[in-house]
Design a protein around this motif. Structure first.
Motif, short mmCIF file in Angstrom:
data_model
loop_
_atom_site.label_atom_id
_atom_site.label_comp_id
_atom_site.label_asym_id
_atom_site.label_seq_id
_atom_site.Cartn_x
_atom_site.Cartn_y
_atom_site.Cartn_z
N PRO A 1 0.88 -1.20 0.00
CA PRO A 1 -0.07 -0.08 0.02
C PRO A 1 0.87 1.28 0.11
O PRO A 1 1.80 1.46 0.52
CB PRO A 1 -0.50 0.18 1.20
CG PRO A 1 -0.66 -1.63 1.55
CD PRO A 1 0.58 -2.09 1.06
N VAL A 2 0.21 2.23 -0.80
CA VAL A 2 1.26 3.56 -0.78
C VAL A 2 0.57 4.65 0.22
O VAL A 2 -0.69 4.78 0.20
CB VAL A 2 0.77 4.10 -2.37
CG1 VAL A 2 1.63 5.64 -2.28
CG2 VAL A 2 1.41 3.30 -3.26
N PRO A 3 1.46 4.95 1.31
CA PRO A 3 0.80 5.82 2.28
C PRO A 3 0.40 7.26 1.55
O PRO A 3 0.91 7.64 0.97
CB PRO A 3 1.98 5.93 3.16
CG PRO A 3 2.61 4.78 3.12
CD PRO A 3 2.67 4.47 1.56
N GLY A 4 -0.88 7.81 2.17
CA GLY A 4 -1.53 8.87 1.51
C GLY A 4 -2.16 8.64 0.33
O GLY A 4 -2.72 9.83 -0.43
N PHE A 5 -2.28 7.52 -0.27
CA PHE A 5 -2.89 7.55 -1.91
C PHE A 5 -4.13 7.96 -1.67
O PHE A 5 -4.68 8.44 -2.52
CB PHE A 5 -2.61 6.05 -2.17
CG PHE A 5 -3.10 5.94 -3.46
CD1 PHE A 5 -2.51 6.58 -4.75
CD2 PHE A 5 -4.29 5.13 -3.89
CE1 PHE A 5 -3.08 6.22 -5.97
CE2 PHE A 5 -4.86 5.10 -5.09
CZ PHE A 5 -4.28 5.64 -6.18
N THR A 6 -5.08 7.32 -0.78
CA THR A 6 -6.39 7.63 -0.59
C THR A 6 -6.80 9.10 -0.61
O THR A 6 -7.44 9.71 -1.15
CB THR A 6 -7.24 6.84 0.31
OG1 THR A 6 -6.88 5.50 0.30
CG2 THR A 6 -8.86 7.15 0.33
N SER A 7 -5.85 9.50 0.37
CA SER A 7 -6.16 11.23 0.54
C SER A 7 -5.72 11.96 -0.95
O SER A 7 -6.54 12.85 -1.18
CB SER A 7 -4.98 11.67 1.64
OG SER A 7 -5.37 11.07 2.80
N ALA A 8 -4.67 11.47 -1.57
CA ALA A 8 -4.24 12.33 -2.85
C ALA A 8 -5.55 12.06 -3.69
O ALA A 8 -5.85 12.90 -4.49
CB ALA A 8 -3.03 11.66 -3.25
#
Length: 799
Positions: free
Chosen positions: A102-109
């Protein structure tokens, strides 16, 4: 961050990816975890076919990564659950399940990108500022929504948290039914500003910055101006004593700071400081100018009480904030001093930037928020609708001028539609309109005072809120006086405004106003029947109607209090209908105005007139000084003739006549002449030396000193010649009225060598809550010795 793009959904192409996402356990709140590919394809086809919905595929670095649905909430949300507004756009978001890493901060981006897409209109879907995302051929520009609407399941705490981070505000919970299932949803909205200022937004930048005027360059400019003004005016009032340091150079030590500057000292100890020359050092090191620092450094010298210094600093900070806002507005295209030569009355009124020329903290307005300032400050040229209330007659007092009856007053004060609507609203409540007077309130007062301070009066029906009127008004420089823009010949209206400004809470006293129309009638009759005054064109703008409410608990206390002055209004004559074609109106404050380039309007007037400066000034002094001198010497009658209280008539850029206003609270009779018994409150018996201060302090020191400084600095007219022309005006009056040259009692000498130096800032520094006692203003004054009179008989004649 991986580039994100958004493109129209293609069901044939995108069904496999969206099916995998919808059937993942993370998507359980979509209710399609058991759907097969055929069902998902049918669902997506239906979205694309529906004119009220659209589907979008989002990619991360070219790879499908999220699905977005947008819709018209007015069509798809149940009636009664949602209050639609123009520009609303509904949105659903589904992010692909995370992979092995998982990429941290992806959903926020993704959420931030989707919000930019929904709210934006520049096509900058990838957030790189170039107006287009890579690979976006055929993709629409941003959807241009004004507000995004979402309705997530209340159990979906993860998306609720993400929505909050994106700026969504929950309005309320609603029940939504789909495919036989009921969802309890959190109906939420986010505007452009909500998102921009959210944790996922770009912050308070550009058009979303709530205070773009508070920039370092604007603040530095305002500090320099205010520090210079503080040093100049406090030195004028002999609170400071800068030391000479060479030719026209001065030094002022203030606590740990040293201020150096170049200045010219003109008659009346008027200091003109060269702004670029002003510098501050601390411990020998250059330090930024800061007017708040200066006051704190000087507090022991200025003797500001410890319990009031913070309030004075707040008024000064508010003045600074207003100065930065005025500069920001002016630099964005405000009128220049030359532009004002052809400006309308109200355009000129809105262009003023200085406030009172002598007071340092002159834009306090304590009580206003930034939105209040933007909505109601005169320099912003807002359009304001008054809020009206019906006030029970037995608790109010309507006073009218002799020529006015109540139906005529109402026909002037309200438009026919307003009067009809307010009458109907009273009858609809079962109330008799004949039992009430109609009272206008400033909208700030209506919001902040009426439903709180006067809650009991509203609850028992003694005050009945009626809503906003239809006429639009523009606040004048005095801020609580409003000019009717919708009906330009209607009277001015002045209302109470319970904010702290320049040493007073800006209320209106119902007790004082009972006699105001009668006082105005008396003064107007005296002025308009005096041949000397009519010859100069000097005219009174009568306050011909007043209305005050006294049914509240505050009027039943043992001692008087500011709360008694919060519900009242007066109506004043309008100069516009009395102006000849081709003439232009401006308050006298315009003569002391410098624009954002430092150019003076008075200088522009003199040069545009084509007259020699001597002749231009003679015309102005004949219209302004001569009638005031005559009122004092012939009638013991004095006004408060500062810049905002005089409306000038200009013809071909030359002052030819004046209107005086603010009569009821600020006129006085300083001798024993006969007065009607009801007008005795305006009498104040004073000796001649104090009577003369009505000219020396209020006219010479309060107005002419500043105008002389402007014309001298601009090279238009040396100050010595300016004051010589003032003396000439007095000489001419004396020649025309030798029997009145020293007043009715023979005790006034306007050509005396000196006069008592009455100081304004000293009053505010002593008590910023209430500078003077309005019932005994004379006893409240503070003096700083004697001032050499620039028109003493030993003057040098005009060349």
């Amino acid at each position: 961050m991986t580039p994100l793009t958004i493109e129209p959904l293609d069901p044939a192409r995108d069904t496999p990816a969206v099916h995998a996402w919808l059937t993942h356990p993370r998507a359980r709140f979509w209710g399609m975890t058991d759907a097969d590919p055929t069902q998902v394809r049918a669902y997506l086809d239906a979205v694309v076919a529906d004119p009220h919905q659209d589907g979008w595929l989002g990619r991360a670095d070219g790879t499908p990564a999220f699905y977005v649905e947008t819709y018209d909430p007015a069509h798809l949300l149940p009636a009664g659950t949602y209050d639609a507004q123009p520009g609303d756009l509904g949105m659903h978001l589904l992010v692909a399940p995370p992979g092995a890493a998982p990429v941290p901060g992806f959903t926020s981006a993704v959420m931030a990108a989707v919000m930019r897409f929904c709210l934006g209109d520049d096509g900058d879907n990838d957030g790189d500022g170039d107006g287009a995302g890579p690979g976006e051929r055929g993709a629409p520009r941003g959807l241009g929504a004004a507000r995004v609407v979402v309705e997530p399941d209340v159990r979906n705490t993860a998306i609720l948290a993400k929505n909050a981070a994106a700026g969504f505000r929950v309005l309320h919970e609603i029940d939504l039914v789909a495919d036989g299932h009921t969802k309890r949803a959190a109906l939420s909205v986010a505007t452009r500003t909500d998102h921009a200022t959210s944790p996922l937004g770009t912050g308070w930048t550009g058009g979303h910055d709530p205070h773009p005027h508070l920039r370092p360059d604007h603040a530095a400019h305002a500090h320099r101006h205010l520090v210079a003004k503080a040093i100049a005016e406090l030195t004028h009032e002999r609170l400071l004593a800068p030391a000479p340091d060479g030719r026209d150079r001065y030094v002022l030590d203030a606590g740990p700071s040293r201020y150096t500057f170049t200045a010219t000292v003109l008659p009346l100890d008027h200091w003109v400081i060269d702004l670029p020359s002003l510098h501050r050092t601390r411990a020998g090191r250059p330090t930024d100018l800061d007017v708040l620092d200066l006051i704190l450094e000087l507090q022991p010298t200025l003797a500001i009480p410890d319990d009031l210094v913070s309030l004075y600093l707040e008024e000064l900070a508010s003045t600074l904030a207003a100065a930065t806002a005025k500069r920001h507005r002016a630099l964005a295209g405000g009128p220049t001093a030359s532009d004002l030569l052809h400006a309308t009355f109200q355009e000129t009124e809105a262009a003023m930037t200085e406030g009172h020329p002598g007071f340092l903290a002159n834009n306090g307005r304590i009580g206003f928020s930034l939105p209040d300032y933007q909505a109601y400050a005169p320099e912003n040229q807002p359009r304001v609708r008054l809020t009206w209330v019906a006030a029970r007659r037995e608790h109010t007092h309507l006073a009218l001028a002799a020529h006015l009856d109540e139906p005529t007053h109402l026909a002037q004060a309200l438009s026919p539609d307003e009067h009809t609507a307010f009458t109907r609203r009273l009858t609809d409540r079962g109330l008799d309109p004949a039992d009430y007077h109609l009272l206008p309130l400033h909208p700030w007062q209506a919001a902040h005072r009426l439903p709180v301070t006067f809650a009991a009066d509203v609850a028992r029906g003694d005050l009945v809120p009626l809503g906003p009127g239809g006429d639009e008004h523009q606040p004048q420089q005095s801020i609580r006086t409003l000019y009717n823009l919708t009906r330009p010949h209607a009277p001015y209206v002045k209302v109470a405004l319970a904010i702290q400004n320049m040493g007073f809470l800006r209320g209106l006293s119902p007790a004082y106003m009972r006699d105001t129309p009668a006082i105005n009638d008396w003064v107007a009759h005296l002025v308009h029947t005096d041949p000397t005054l009519t010859d100069t064109g000097f005219t009174v703008l009568r306050e011909h109607a007043t209305l005050g409410y006294t049914g509240d608990a505050y009027h039943r206390t043992a001692a008087t209090n500011p709360h008694r002055k919060m519900l009242a209004a007066l109506w004043r004559e309008n100069p516009v209908p009395r102006t000849n074609p081709g003439d232009r109106l401006a308050t006298m404050a315009a003569l002391l105005h410098r624009d954002h380039h430092g150019h003076a309007h008075a200088t522009a007037l003199v040069r545009a007139s084509g007259l020699h400066p001597h002749d231009w000034l003679r015309s102005y002094l004949r219209a302004y000084l001569r009638p005031l001198v005559h009122c004092l010497l012939a009638h013991d009658l004095v006004f408060m003739p500062h810049g905002e209280n005089l409306v000038l008539t200009l013809r071909d850029h030359v002052v030819v006549s004046t209107f005086i206003k603010d009569i009821g609270e600020e006129v006085a009779v300083l001798g024993p002449r006969a007065l009607p018994p009801t007008l005795e409150r305006i009498r104040g018996i004073t000796p001649g030396r104090e009577k003369a201060l009505a000219i020396f302090t209020d006219v010479f020191d309060g107005v002419l000193r500043h105008l002389a400084g402007i014309l001298d600095t601009d090279g238009v007219l040396p100050a010595t010649q300016f004051w010589g022309l003032v003396a000439e005006t007095l000489d001419t009056y004396e020649a025309d009225h030798p029997d009145l040259a020293r007043g009715l009692a023979g005790d006034i000498d306007l050509r005396a060598p000196t006069f008592a130096h009455s100081c304004l800032n000293r009053l505010q520094l002593r008590n910023t809550l209430q500078m003077v006692d309005l019932t005994d203003q004379s006893a409240s004054l503070l003096y700083a010795g004697d001032m050499p009179n620039p028109v003493a008989r030993t003057r040098v004649p005009v060349p």
